[in-house]
Design a protein around this motif. Structure first.
Motif, PDB file in Angstrom:
ATOM      1  N   ILE A 201      40.656 -48.064  45.371  1.00  0.00           N
ATOM      2  CA  ILE A 201      41.902 -48.813  45.211  1.00  0.00           C
ATOM      3  C   ILE A 201      41.833 -49.741  44.001  1.00  0.00           C
ATOM      4  O   ILE A 201      42.825 -49.921  43.275  1.00  0.00           O
ATOM      5  N   THR A 202      40.649 -50.308  43.762  1.00  0.00           N
ATOM      6  CA  THR A 202      40.507 -51.208  42.616  1.00  0.00           C
ATOM      7  C   THR A 202      40.430 -50.473  41.288  1.00  0.00           C
ATOM      8  O   THR A 202      40.342 -51.119  40.237  1.00  0.00           O
ATOM      9  N   GLY A 203      40.437 -49.128  41.314  1.00  0.00           N
ATOM     10  CA  GLY A 203      40.465 -48.357  40.085  1.00  0.00           C
ATOM     11  C   GLY A 203      39.110 -47.971  39.532  1.00  0.00           C
ATOM     12  O   GLY A 203      39.002 -47.596  38.355  1.00  0.00           O
ATOM     13  N   ALA A 204      38.059 -48.028  40.342  1.00  0.00           N
ATOM     14  CA  ALA A 204      36.735 -47.637  39.872  1.00  0.00           C
ATOM     15  C   ALA A 204      36.704 -46.138  39.584  1.00  0.00           C
ATOM     16  O   ALA A 204      37.336 -45.342  40.293  1.00  0.00           O
ATOM     17  N   SER A 205      35.973 -45.747  38.562  1.00  0.00           N
ATOM     18  CA  SER A 205      35.874 -44.340  38.203  1.00  0.00           C
ATOM     19  C   SER A 205      35.039 -43.591  39.234  1.00  0.00           C
ATOM     20  O   SER A 205      34.219 -44.191  39.947  1.00  0.00           O
ATOM     21  N   PRO A 206      35.232 -42.263  39.356  1.00  0.00           N
ATOM     22  CA  PRO A 206      34.433 -41.498  40.325  1.00  0.00           C
ATOM     23  C   PRO A 206      32.932 -41.621  40.113  1.00  0.00           C
ATOM     24  O   PRO A 206      32.175 -41.715  41.083  1.00  0.00           O
ATOM     25  N   SER A 207      32.489 -41.616  38.841  1.00  0.00           N
ATOM     26  CA  SER A 207      31.049 -41.739  38.593  1.00  0.00           C
ATOM     27  C   SER A 207      30.524 -43.098  39.043  1.00  0.00           C
ATOM     28  O   SER A 207      29.416 -43.204  39.583  1.00  0.00           O
ATOM     29  N   ARG A 208      31.313 -44.155  38.828  1.00  0.00           N
ATOM     30  CA  ARG A 208      30.889 -45.487  39.271  1.00  0.00           C
ATOM     31  C   ARG A 208      30.843 -45.565  40.794  1.00  0.00           C
ATOM     32  O   ARG A 208      29.910 -46.135  41.361  1.00  0.00           O
ATOM     33  N   ILE A 209      31.810 -44.978  41.453  1.00  0.00           N
ATOM     34  CA  ILE A 209      31.816 -44.984  42.918  1.00  0.00           C
ATOM     35  C   ILE A 209      30.605 -44.235  43.455  1.00  0.00           C
ATOM     36  O   ILE A 209      29.953 -44.685  44.405  1.00  0.00           O
ATOM     37  N   LEU A 210      30.284 -43.105  42.839  1.00  0.00           N
ATOM     38  CA  LEU A 210      29.175 -42.291  43.333  1.00  0.00           C
ATOM     39  C   LEU A 210      27.832 -42.976  43.098  1.00  0.00           C
ATOM     40  O   LEU A 210      27.019 -43.085  44.034  1.00  0.00           O
ATOM     41  N   PHE A 211      27.590 -43.439  41.864  1.00  0.00           N
ATOM     42  CA  PHE A 211      26.252 -43.926  41.506  1.00  0.00           C
ATOM     43  C   PHE A 211      26.070 -45.424  41.706  1.00  0.00           C
ATOM     44  O   PHE A 211      24.920 -45.896  41.694  1.00  0.00           O
ATOM     45  N   ARG A 212      27.138 -46.172  41.922  1.00  0.00           N
ATOM     46  CA  ARG A 212      26.998 -47.613  42.141  1.00  0.00           C
ATOM     47  C   ARG A 212      27.287 -48.023  43.582  1.00  0.00           C
ATOM     48  O   ARG A 212      26.904 -49.128  43.989  1.00  0.00           O
ATOM     49  N   HIS A 213      27.961 -47.151  44.333  1.00  0.00           N
ATOM     50  CA  HIS A 213      28.332 -47.524  45.702  1.00  0.00           C
ATOM     51  C   HIS A 213      27.758 -46.566  46.753  1.00  0.00           C
ATOM     52  O   HIS A 213      27.179 -47.026  47.746  1.00  0.00           O
ATOM     53  N   ILE A 214      27.921 -45.263  46.539  1.00  0.00           N
ATOM     54  CA  ILE A 214      27.515 -44.313  47.583  1.00  0.00           C
ATOM     55  C   ILE A 214      26.016 -44.051  47.548  1.00  0.00           C
ATOM     56  O   ILE A 214      25.333 -44.154  48.584  1.00  0.00           O
ATOM     57  N   ILE A 215      25.483 -43.693  46.381  1.00  0.00           N
ATOM     58  CA  ILE A 215      24.049 -43.366  46.282  1.00  0.00           C
ATOM     59  C   ILE A 215      23.164 -44.536  46.711  1.00  0.00           C
ATOM     60  O   ILE A 215      22.208 -44.333  47.489  1.00  0.00           O
ATOM     61  N   PRO A 216      23.408 -45.778  46.254  1.00  0.00           N
ATOM     62  CA  PRO A 216      22.553 -46.880  46.735  1.00  0.00           C
ATOM     63  C   PRO A 216      22.569 -47.058  48.244  1.00  0.00           C
ATOM     64  O   PRO A 216      21.563 -47.461  48.825  1.00  0.00           O
ATOM     65  N   ASN A 217      23.681 -46.748  48.897  1.00  0.00           N
ATOM     66  CA  ASN A 217      23.757 -46.897  50.346  1.00  0.00           C
ATOM     67  C   ASN A 217      23.106 -45.741  51.095  1.00  0.00           C
ATOM     68  O   ASN A 217      23.015 -45.794  52.326  1.00  0.00           O
ATOM     69  N   SER A 218      22.710 -44.708  50.381  1.00  0.00           N
ATOM     70  CA  SER A 218      21.990 -43.604  51.015  1.00  0.00           C
ATOM     71  C   SER A 218      20.509 -43.600  50.644  1.00  0.00           C
ATOM     72  O   SER A 218      19.808 -42.632  50.929  1.00  0.00           O
ATOM     73  N   MET A 219      20.023 -44.689  50.030  1.00  0.00           N
ATOM     74  CA  MET A 219      18.647 -44.710  49.553  1.00  0.00           C
ATOM     75  C   MET A 219      17.636 -44.706  50.693  1.00  0.00           C
ATOM     76  O   MET A 219      16.487 -44.313  50.506  1.00  0.00           O
ATOM     77  N   GLY A 220      18.041 -45.138  51.878  1.00  0.00           N
ATOM     78  CA  GLY A 220      17.124 -45.103  53.008  1.00  0.00           C
ATOM     79  C   GLY A 220      16.673 -43.688  53.317  1.00  0.00           C
ATOM     80  O   GLY A 220      15.472 -43.389  53.389  1.00  0.00           O
TER      81      GLY A 220
END
Length: 303
Positions: A201-220
């Motif tokens: 919603i804030t306009g983040a690019s798909p690459s930023r969403i994937l590598f800054r939000h989703i991947i770090p939360n799956s690091m476990g």
């Protein structure tokens, strides 16, 4: 209606009772506290640390070289002079086992990090895009995964040629498929969460969403998979060296030492015992750490 009699300042006793009694823990601090409570995981971590320290410092301070030959000590049994005995060329087995730990651990770590890099990017893109792209990418992974990895490794080693660099490349190329499948599953689970929708919603690019939000939360889950992939790479390197596709003499890895010892196993069994024990203990230690990480990172245990 509210009036002034309904409100009064807190007494010192009431204020003290409402204070936070202990500081809040971060997620990774909580994971570390759970991991410390797992005795087997800490034992495995201690063993891995000791093996790494011996691999780094023991050959440096030893009076023997890993390729130093002295036929006066040929096939000597373990003694105070040579703790693990000597091989057929009179080379000190203790230093060769410790030097072999450098090669075997380097193969395990580097090959696992190569597979981590490829698997995270490939699986993350597949799970995030979804649809037909995901189906095509996962069918490729299924084809690779359906054939035993050892066959790929042996074929690539035959084409590329034996050697340490070839082992790094072949293991990294062939070991990424399980990591990709795991990352893809984690990305598909997380991409519909509220924090991802808020980033969209804030306009983040798909690459930023994937590598800054989703991947770090799956690091476990990524760390657990990485921990279990290291002993697999170590065992594969030992097997390749055992069959003659690994490092070349006079370099020593645990697989090379095991292969050399089989020629006189019935007469000099200690030559096989020590490198085989090093492989077994290292793989067991990594499995202990992986099991401990898996339990520590499981959020259900915190409920």
């Amino acid at each position: 209606m509210y009036n002034s009699e309904d409100f009064r300042p807190l007494t010192p006793e009431e204020r003290a009772s409402s204070e936070i009694q202990r500081p809040s823990k971060t997620y990774w601090a909580d994971v570390w506290s759970r991991l410390k409570a797992d005795k087997l995981a800490m034992l495995g971590l201690f063993i891995i640390t000791v093996i790494i320290l011996f691999a780094v410092f023991a050959p440096v301070f030893s009076r023997y070289e890993y390729d130093e030959m002295d036929f006066n000590f040929s096939n000597d049994p373990p003694s105070f002079t040579h703790w693990f005995g000597c091989d057929m060329f009179g080379r000190d087995l203790f230093i060769r086992v410790m030097y072999g730990a450098r090669i075997s651990l380097a193969v395990g770590f580097i090959a696992s990090f190569i597979s981590l890099f490829i698997g995270v990017i490939y699986g993350g893109i597949s799970g995030f895009i979804g649809g037909r792209c995901d189906n095509i990418m996962m069918r490729i992974v299924d084809v690779i995964y359906s054939v035993p990895a050892m066959i790929y490794v042996i074929l690539l080693m035959v084409v590329v040629g034996p050697g340490l660099k070839s082992i790094f490349i072949t293991l990294g190329i062939s070991y990424w498929a399980p990591m990709a499948r795991m990352v893809r599953a984690e990305v598909m689970r997380l991409k519909n969460e509220e924090f991802v929708i808020a980033a969209m919603i804030t306009g983040a690019s798909p690459s930023r969403i994937l590598f800054r939000h989703i991947i770090p939360n799956s690091m476990g889950a990524v760390l657990v998979t990485l921990t279990f992939s290291v002993p697999g790479a170590i065992f594969t390197e030992a097997f390749l060296s055992f069959v003659g596709l690994g490092v070349s003499a006079p370099m020593a890895s645990w697989g090379v030492l095991s292969s050399d010892a089989t020629e006189a196993l019935a007469i000099y069994p200690w030559q096989l015992f020590f490198p085989a024990a090093a492989i077994s203990i290292t793989i067991l230690a990594f499995n202990f750490v992986g099991d401990g990480l898996r339990d520590a990172l499981d959020p259900k245990l915190g409920k």
